[in-house]
Design an enzyme around this catalytic site. Structure first.
Site, PDB file in Angstrom:
ATOM      1  N   PHE A  44       0.842  -1.203   0.000  1.00 38.71           N
ATOM      2  CA  PHE A  44       0.000   0.000   0.000  1.00 38.71           C
ATOM      3  C   PHE A  44       0.874   1.249   0.000  1.00 38.71           C
ATOM      4  O   PHE A  44       0.694   2.151  -0.819  1.00 38.71           O
ATOM      5  CB  PHE A  44      -0.946  -0.001   1.196  1.00 38.71           C
ATOM      6  CG  PHE A  44      -1.768   1.262   1.304  1.00 38.71           C
ATOM      7  CD1 PHE A  44      -2.634   1.631   0.286  1.00 38.71           C
ATOM      8  CD2 PHE A  44      -1.668   2.092   2.407  1.00 38.71           C
ATOM      9  CE1 PHE A  44      -3.378   2.806   0.366  1.00 38.71           C
ATOM     10  CE2 PHE A  44      -2.401   3.262   2.501  1.00 38.71           C
ATOM     11  CZ  PHE A  44      -3.259   3.622   1.473  1.00 38.71           C
ATOM     12  N   ARG A 114       1.156 -17.795  19.988  1.00 37.86           N
ATOM     13  CA  ARG A 114       1.113 -19.192  19.534  1.00 37.86           C
ATOM     14  C   ARG A 114       2.502 -19.799  19.412  1.00 37.86           C
ATOM     15  O   ARG A 114       2.720 -20.952  19.788  1.00 37.86           O
ATOM     16  CB  ARG A 114       0.395 -19.284  18.176  1.00 37.86           C
ATOM     17  CG  ARG A 114      -1.097 -19.087  18.239  1.00 37.86           C
ATOM     18  CD  ARG A 114      -1.775 -19.498  16.945  1.00 37.86           C
ATOM     19  NE  ARG A 114      -1.319 -18.715  15.805  1.00 37.86           N
ATOM     20  CZ  ARG A 114      -1.834 -17.552  15.443  1.00 37.86           C
ATOM     21  NH1 ARG A 114      -2.818 -17.005  16.154  1.00 37.86           N
ATOM     22  NH2 ARG A 114      -1.379 -16.903  14.382  1.00 37.86           N
ATOM     23  N   TYR A 153      -4.622   7.525  13.168  1.00 38.23           N
ATOM     24  CA  TYR A 153      -3.238   7.095  13.357  1.00 38.23           C
ATOM     25  C   TYR A 153      -2.822   7.229  14.824  1.00 38.23           C
ATOM     26  O   TYR A 153      -2.342   6.263  15.435  1.00 38.23           O
ATOM     27  CB  TYR A 153      -2.320   7.929  12.472  1.00 38.23           C
ATOM     28  CG  TYR A 153      -0.869   7.501  12.497  1.00 38.23           C
ATOM     29  CD1 TYR A 153      -0.464   6.322  11.870  1.00 38.23           C
ATOM     30  CD2 TYR A 153       0.103   8.269  13.135  1.00 38.23           C
ATOM     31  CE1 TYR A 153       0.863   5.923  11.891  1.00 38.23           C
ATOM     32  CE2 TYR A 153       1.433   7.883  13.153  1.00 38.23           C
ATOM     33  CZ  TYR A 153       1.810   6.706  12.529  1.00 38.23           C
ATOM     34  OH  TYR A 153       3.124   6.319  12.545  1.00 38.23           O
TER      35      TYR A 153
END
Length: 335
Positions: A44, A114, A153
Site C-alpha cells: 500500500f 502461539r 493514526y
C-alpha cells in the site's frame, strides 16, 4: 558502523511492513547480521523496489499479505511496522488505518503467543499528540485529539500499545514497544507528504517550498540507519531486573518491554530545515507559507535518556550528513 548487537544465534524474523521505508532498511540490516527474514507487505505504501535487491538471497522471503488478516508462520522475532505513517496516506482511508493498527496488532500478538516469539510494536511519537511537556519522555501520557483527522493514526497507535501491554499482562507475551520520532533517509516516498521528502522534492524541482504555519514549530529528525540500530538494540536487549520498576512487568518476563523513545534530541525549526535543504541542494526555490493543518504539533522532541541508559544508544549521523545522503538519493531517483 555499529558493533553493539551480538546475537546468541541467528533468528527467523518476520518484518511486517518490510517493503516500506524503515522496514526495508531493517530487512537489509537483519540479513547483513545473518538472520533469516520473512518480509510481509501489501505494497500500500511499501514498494517492491525497496526490497528487490534482496530477492534471490537465501535468507530472504517476501510474502504479499494484508496484516489485518491473520498470518500463520513459524518465527522467533516479529517487528510490526505495518501501517501507513504519513498524514497523506493514513488519512486517505482512516477506517483502514485504524484497522491496520488494531487488527494488525492483534494478529501479530496472536502469532507471537502461539509460537512464543518476541514481538516489537513500532509505535510513534504521535501518541504524545500536541505535547504540553518538552521534551517528551515515556512517562508522559500525551495530549491527543480523539476525533480529529489525525486520530485514526494517533489513537490507533495508542490502542496498539494498550493491546501489547495487555498481552504481556494477560498472556505473558514477550513484547517490546518503541516510539519512533521523525525519521528520514533514502527510500522515503517522494509523495508521502513528510517534511524532509517534501522539501527536497520541491527544492530539486525549483518549486516553492511550502512551510505550514510560520515555520517556528519544531521537529527532531533521526537518520534511518540510527533508527534501525536502536530498534535492533531494543529487540535484542535483555535484563535480569525490571529496571524501571513498573507493575506491569513484575513477575512476567526477564525482558525489558519499554515503551522507549527512539529519535534525535536535536530540535530544529521547520523553517530552518527548509533553508538548510535549499542551501545543500543548491536550489533557487523560495519559501511560501500556508495555514497549519489541524492538530499539527507545535513542538516535537524526544527525551532519549532511557535509550541511552538501557540500550547505550543515541543517534550518530548528523543532520547535515543525513540530508546529504537523502538529497543524493532523490537526485538519482528523479533522473
Amino acid at each position: 558502523m555499529y558493533n553493539y548487537c551480538t546475537y546468541n544465534s541467528p533468528k527467523k524474523v518476520l518484518v511486517t511492513g518490510g517493503a516500506g521505508f524503515i522496514g526495508s532498511h531493517l530487512c537489509d540490516r537483519l540479513i547483513k547480521d545473518g538472520h533469516e527474514v520473512l518480509c510481509l507487505d501489501n505494497y500500500f505504501t511499501g514498494a517492491k523496489e525497496n526490497i528487490s535487491h534482496l530477492f534471490g538471497h537465501p535468507g530472504f522471503e517476501f510474502i504479499r499479505h494484508d496484516i489485518t488478516q491473520p498470518v500463520h508462520l513459524e518465527v522467533e522475532w516479529i517487528f510490526n511496522l505495518a501501517c501507513p505513517a504519513s498524514p497523506i496516506h493514513y488519512q486517505y482511508n482512516p477506517v483502514k488505518t485504524t484497522k491496520v493498527n488494531v487488527l494488525g496488532a492483534l494478529n501479530v500478538l496472536g502469532l507471537a503467543k502461539r509460537v512464543r516469539a518476541r514481538v516489537m510494536q513500532a509505535s510513534t511519537s504521535e501518541i504524545y499528540g500536541d505535547p504540553e511537556i518538552h521534551p517528551q519522555n515515556e512517562e508522559y501520557w500525551g495530549n491527543v485529539n480523539p476525533i480529529g483527522r489525525r486520530s485514526c493514526y494517533d489513537e490507533g497507535k495508542r490502542l496498539a500499545e494498550t493491546l501489547f501491554f495487555d498481552y504481556l499482562r494477560q498472556n505473558k507475551v514477550d513484547i517490546k514497544v518503541v516510539r519512533i520520532f521523525n525519521t528520514y533517509g533514502p527510500r522515503m516516498r517522494p509523495d508521502d507528504g513528510r517534511v524532509i521528502s517534501n522539501f527536497i522534492i520541491e527544492a530539486l524541482g525549483g518549486n516553492p517550498i511550502t512551510v505550514f504555519g510560520d515555520g517556528t514549530q519544531t521537529r527532531s529528525f533521526c537518520y534511518v540507519d540510527d533508527m534501525v540500530e536502536g530498534m535492533i538494540r531494543m529487540m535484542d536487549y535483555e535484563t535480569g531486573e525490571h529496571e524501571r520498576g513498573r507493575d506491569y512487568t513484575k513477575s512476567y518476563l526477564s525482558g525489558f518491554p519499554g515503551p522507549i523513545n527512539l529519535g534525535n534530541p536535536q530540535e530544529v525549526t521547520i523553517l530552518s530545515a527548509a533553508n538548510k535543504i535549499i542551501e545543500m541542494s543548491g536550489s533557487k526555490s523560495r519559501i511560501i507559507f500556508e495555514k497549519l493543518p489541524e492538530d499539527d504539533p507545535r513542538r516535537r522532541c524526544p527525551d532519549i535518556s532511557n535509550a541511552k541508559k538501557h540500550l547505550k544508544w543515541q543517534p550518530g549521523v548528523s543532520l547535515d550528513e543525513g540530508l546529504s545522503r537523502t538529497i543524493d538519493f532523490f537526485i538519482n531517483k528523479i533522473k
